[in-house]
Design a protein around this motif. Sequence first.
Motif, mmCIF file in Angstrom:
data_model
loop_
_atom_site.group_PDB
_atom_site.id
_atom_site.type_symbol
_atom_site.label_atom_id
_atom_site.label_comp_id
_atom_site.label_asym_id
_atom_site.label_seq_id
_atom_site.Cartn_x
_atom_site.Cartn_y
_atom_site.Cartn_z
ATOM 1 N N ASN A 115 0.978 -1.052 0.029
ATOM 2 C CA ASN A 115 0.055 -0.115 -0.032
ATOM 3 C C ASN A 115 1.020 1.289 0.120
ATOM 4 O OD1 ASN A 115 -2.040 1.925 0.277
ATOM 5 N ND2 ASN A 115 -2.670 1.329 2.295
ATOM 6 N N LEU A 116 0.976 1.767 -1.003
ATOM 7 C CA LEU A 116 1.779 3.119 -1.214
ATOM 8 C C LEU A 116 0.930 4.360 -1.159
ATOM 9 C CD1 LEU A 116 4.030 2.292 -4.645
ATOM 10 C CD2 LEU A 116 4.377 1.535 -1.988
ATOM 11 N N LEU A 117 -0.110 4.402 -0.531
ATOM 12 C CA LEU A 117 -0.946 5.543 -0.276
ATOM 13 C C LEU A 117 -0.976 5.739 1.378
ATOM 14 C CD1 LEU A 117 -4.194 4.490 -2.431
ATOM 15 C CD2 LEU A 117 -2.195 6.271 -3.229
ATOM 16 N N ALA A 118 -1.500 6.862 1.768
ATOM 17 C CA ALA A 118 -1.369 7.472 2.940
ATOM 18 C C ALA A 118 -2.627 7.073 3.816
ATOM 19 C CB ALA A 118 -1.109 8.954 3.121
ATOM 20 N N TYR A 119 -3.237 6.201 3.165
ATOM 21 C CA TYR A 119 -4.560 5.607 3.780
ATOM 22 C C TYR A 119 -4.987 4.271 3.116
ATOM 23 C CZ TYR A 119 -6.450 7.204 -0.733
ATOM 24 O OH TYR A 119 -6.644 7.444 -2.012
ATOM 25 N N TYR A 120 -5.914 3.654 3.857
ATOM 26 C CA TYR A 120 -6.354 2.117 3.305
ATOM 27 C C TYR A 120 -7.272 2.527 2.228
ATOM 28 C CZ TYR A 120 -7.990 -2.397 3.576
ATOM 29 O OH TYR A 120 -8.244 -3.907 3.233
ATOM 30 N N PRO A 121 -7.081 2.014 1.061
ATOM 31 C CA PRO A 121 -7.962 2.591 -0.023
ATOM 32 C C PRO A 121 -8.738 1.281 -0.440
ATOM 33 C CG PRO A 121 -6.012 1.670 -0.974
ATOM 34 C CD PRO A 121 -5.622 1.783 0.522
ATOM 35 N N LEU A 122 -8.977 0.178 -0.034
ATOM 36 C CA LEU A 122 -9.733 -0.900 -0.457
ATOM 37 C C LEU A 122 -11.063 -0.761 0.535
ATOM 38 C CD1 LEU A 122 -7.159 -3.839 -0.378
ATOM 39 C CD2 LEU A 122 -7.969 -2.599 -2.217
ATOM 40 N N PRO A 123 -12.122 -1.532 -0.166
ATOM 41 C CA PRO A 123 -13.448 -1.558 0.253
ATOM 42 C C PRO A 123 -13.408 -2.426 1.634
ATOM 43 C CG PRO A 123 -13.517 -2.086 -2.082
ATOM 44 C CD PRO A 123 -12.164 -2.096 -1.640
ATOM 45 N N ARG A 124 -14.130 -1.916 2.792
ATOM 46 C CA ARG A 124 -14.008 -2.564 3.903
ATOM 47 C C ARG A 124 -15.357 -3.727 3.997
ATOM 48 N NH1 ARG A 124 -10.278 -0.717 7.567
ATOM 49 N NH2 ARG A 124 -9.378 1.391 6.836
ATOM 50 N N LEU A 125 -15.207 -4.704 3.101
ATOM 51 C CA LEU A 125 -16.418 -5.622 3.012
ATOM 52 C C LEU A 125 -15.824 -7.107 3.331
ATOM 53 C CD1 LEU A 125 -17.721 -4.334 -0.452
ATOM 54 C CD2 LEU A 125 -18.638 -3.921 1.869
ATOM 55 N N ASN A 126 -16.542 -7.892 4.062
ATOM 56 C CA ASN A 126 -16.541 -9.354 4.210
ATOM 57 C C ASN A 126 -16.210 -10.246 3.338
ATOM 58 O OD1 ASN A 126 -18.907 -9.746 3.296
ATOM 59 N ND2 ASN A 126 -19.820 -10.304 5.203
ATOM 60 N N ASN A 127 -16.132 -9.623 1.958
ATOM 61 C CA ASN A 127 -15.710 -10.505 0.910
ATOM 62 C C ASN A 127 -14.459 -9.850 0.179
ATOM 63 O OD1 ASN A 127 -17.206 -8.454 -0.281
ATOM 64 N ND2 ASN A 127 -18.001 -9.846 -1.960
ATOM 65 N N VAL A 128 -13.610 -8.954 0.905
ATOM 66 C CA VAL A 128 -12.735 -8.407 0.144
ATOM 67 C C VAL A 128 -11.355 -8.736 1.316
ATOM 68 C CG1 VAL A 128 -11.449 -6.208 -0.419
ATOM 69 C CG2 VAL A 128 -13.778 -6.561 -0.985
ATOM 70 N N PHE A 129 -10.327 -9.408 0.800
ATOM 71 C CA PHE A 129 -9.221 -9.580 1.793
ATOM 72 C C PHE A 129 -7.754 -8.959 1.273
ATOM 73 C CE2 PHE A 129 -12.502 -12.903 1.793
ATOM 74 C CZ PHE A 129 -12.576 -13.538 3.184
ATOM 75 N N TYR A 130 -7.410 -8.160 2.010
ATOM 76 C CA TYR A 130 -5.894 -7.571 1.662
ATOM 77 C C TYR A 130 -4.910 -8.525 2.433
ATOM 78 C CZ TYR A 130 -2.036 -4.433 1.746
ATOM 79 O OH TYR A 130 -0.802 -3.962 1.712
ATOM 80 N N LEU A 131 -4.255 -9.176 1.769
ATOM 81 C CA LEU A 131 -3.069 -10.069 2.162
ATOM 82 C C LEU A 131 -1.642 -9.283 2.317
ATOM 83 C CD1 LEU A 131 -3.989 -13.266 0.176
ATOM 84 C CD2 LEU A 131 -5.030 -12.199 2.448
ATOM 85 N N GLY A 132 -1.652 -8.078 2.086
ATOM 86 C CA GLY A 132 -0.304 -7.397 2.073
ATOM 87 C C GLY A 132 0.684 -7.684 0.756
ATOM 88 N N PRO A 133 1.975 -7.083 1.007
ATOM 89 C CA PRO A 133 2.851 -7.694 -0.110
ATOM 90 C C PRO A 133 3.445 -9.118 -0.088
ATOM 91 C CG PRO A 133 3.829 -6.298 1.871
ATOM 92 C CD PRO A 133 2.450 -6.392 1.894
ATOM 93 N N LYS A 134 3.794 -9.504 -0.934
ATOM 94 C CA LYS A 134 4.411 -10.973 -1.230
ATOM 95 C C LYS A 134 5.601 -10.752 -2.075
ATOM 96 C CE LYS A 134 0.827 -12.490 1.066
ATOM 97 N NZ LYS A 134 0.854 -13.046 2.329
ATOM 98 N N GLN A 135 6.352 -11.618 -1.857
ATOM 99 C CA GLN A 135 7.671 -11.859 -2.818
ATOM 100 C C GLN A 135 7.037 -12.317 -4.247
ATOM 101 O OE1 GLN A 135 10.845 -11.161 -2.152
ATOM 102 N NE2 GLN A 135 9.816 -10.235 -0.097
ATOM 103 N N HIS A 136 8.206 -12.039 -5.093
ATOM 104 C CA HIS A 136 7.404 -12.604 -6.450
ATOM 105 C C HIS A 136 7.346 -14.018 -6.588
ATOM 106 C CE1 HIS A 136 8.103 -13.012 -10.921
ATOM 107 N NE2 HIS A 136 7.301 -12.100 -10.807
ATOM 108 N N HIS A 137 8.288 -14.881 -6.031
ATOM 109 C CA HIS A 137 8.155 -16.155 -6.213
ATOM 110 C C HIS A 137 7.042 -16.870 -5.409
ATOM 111 C CE1 HIS A 137 10.583 -15.892 -2.289
ATOM 112 N NE2 HIS A 137 9.929 -17.154 -2.044
ATOM 113 N N GLN A 138 6.414 -15.907 -4.573
ATOM 114 C CA GLN A 138 5.331 -16.524 -4.007
ATOM 115 C C GLN A 138 3.981 -16.363 -4.872
ATOM 116 O OE1 GLN A 138 6.110 -14.108 -0.283
ATOM 117 N NE2 GLN A 138 5.934 -15.888 0.815
ATOM 118 N N LEU A 139 3.786 -15.599 -5.567
ATOM 119 C CA LEU A 139 2.655 -15.349 -6.284
ATOM 120 C C LEU A 139 1.899 -16.503 -6.902
ATOM 121 C CD1 LEU A 139 3.727 -11.940 -7.990
ATOM 122 C CD2 LEU A 139 2.305 -12.203 -5.903
#
Length: 371
Positions: free
Chosen positions: A243-267
Amino acid sequence: MSDVLLFAAPNNPSTNGLIAMMKSLRDVERIIWVKLHTTHFSSASDGTRNLMSAANAHSSREKFGKLSVDITLDLHIPNTIESERARCHVQQSLMRELAPALSFWTIENPIIWASDHRMADVCAALTQRNLIYYCAQEFPIATTTGQSIAFDQHRKLIEQADVVFASHEQLSPTLPKSKTFLLTQGVDLKLFCTPSTRATDLPDRARPIAGFYGDLTTELDYKLLLYTALSSPKWDFVIIGRNLLAYYPLPRLNNVFYLGPKQHHQLPHYSQHWQASLLPIKASYKTSASVESKILEYLAVGAPIISSDKHSSVRFQKYINFVESAHEMSEALNYAAYEKKSSADIVFSDSWQAKGRYVETILKTYCSGIA
C-alpha cells in the motif's frame, strides 16, 4: 564463463524476469544482484546529506544460489553543487560496499547489466568485461537540476554500453540504432507454470476467488472494486501488494481480503488457485510496464482475465475480458466461474527463457568478452 553484476531495484517489475533470463544464459556463471533501495529523506541540517545510507548495505547468498548486495540510496538532491558532491560520494561509498563482496566471491571483470541510470558513475569506476544498459524509461529535455543529472547519467550509460536494450518500442528511436535492441516484458514460465501449493492465507470458503496483485496506488479504481464486490457477494476478492498510499484504499467488506505484499516467487501460490485475475485500472492511466508484466503472468496461470484497462496489451486483447463498469465486471465474473483455464502456450514466445536465447545471440555478437 562470466559473472553478471546486475544493478536493479528489487520492486521493478522486470528485475525478477531479468534474473530468470540470465540464469538461462549458458555463458553466465553467477548473478550478483545489487539491490537498489531508494528513499526520499528531507535535507540534512548541514545541507550535505549523502545519497547513500551505507549502514543499510548488506551482502547475502540467497536460497537459489543468487548472490546479492543491498544498497539504500537517498534521492535528496537540492542543488547542482551539492548533487555533484553527493554523486561522487555515492560512487565512492558504493564501491567501498561492493569491493569486499566482490573480493569474497572472487568476482573479477564481470559483465555489468545496468537497469538504473544512476549507476553511470559507478559503472565508470568498475573494471568490467562488458556493459549492458537496459533502458526502461524516457529522459525528456531537462527542466530541473534533477532531470539534468538523470539525463546526463542516461547519456553516459548509452556512450559506455556495448549493448543497449529498450524495454518498449517507443524508446528505440531515442537510442543509437547501431547497438540498440528491443527487449520487452517477459514471464518466467518455469515459476508460474510449475504447480504450486495453495497459500495458507487465501480465504478457505466454498466460493470462487477473484485476485489482483500489484502496488496499491492512485492507478487502481477502488470505486470499481467496491461496487463489484457489493454486486458479487458469492465471490471473494483477494488483493496482494504494497500500500503506497497514506490511507487504506480498499473496500471494507467481508468478501474483500487484503493480504499485504508478497515476494515474487510466492505469487503462483495465489494466482494458480483463484478463478479470475483482475486488472481494475482507471481508464485515465496509461498501461505501465508492471501491468504488461502482470498480464503475461496472468496468462501463464490461465485463469480468465477481467480488465477495465482498455489499453492493455494489444497482442493479447482477445484473451482479456474488457469491462467499463462494476455491472460489467460482475457479469464477467459470472461467466469466469465456468470458464476453463487457458494454455500457457499463449505466452511461450514471451517467456524469459525464450528471450534468453535472443539475448544470448546478441551478446555473443556485440560483446567481445562473451564466447
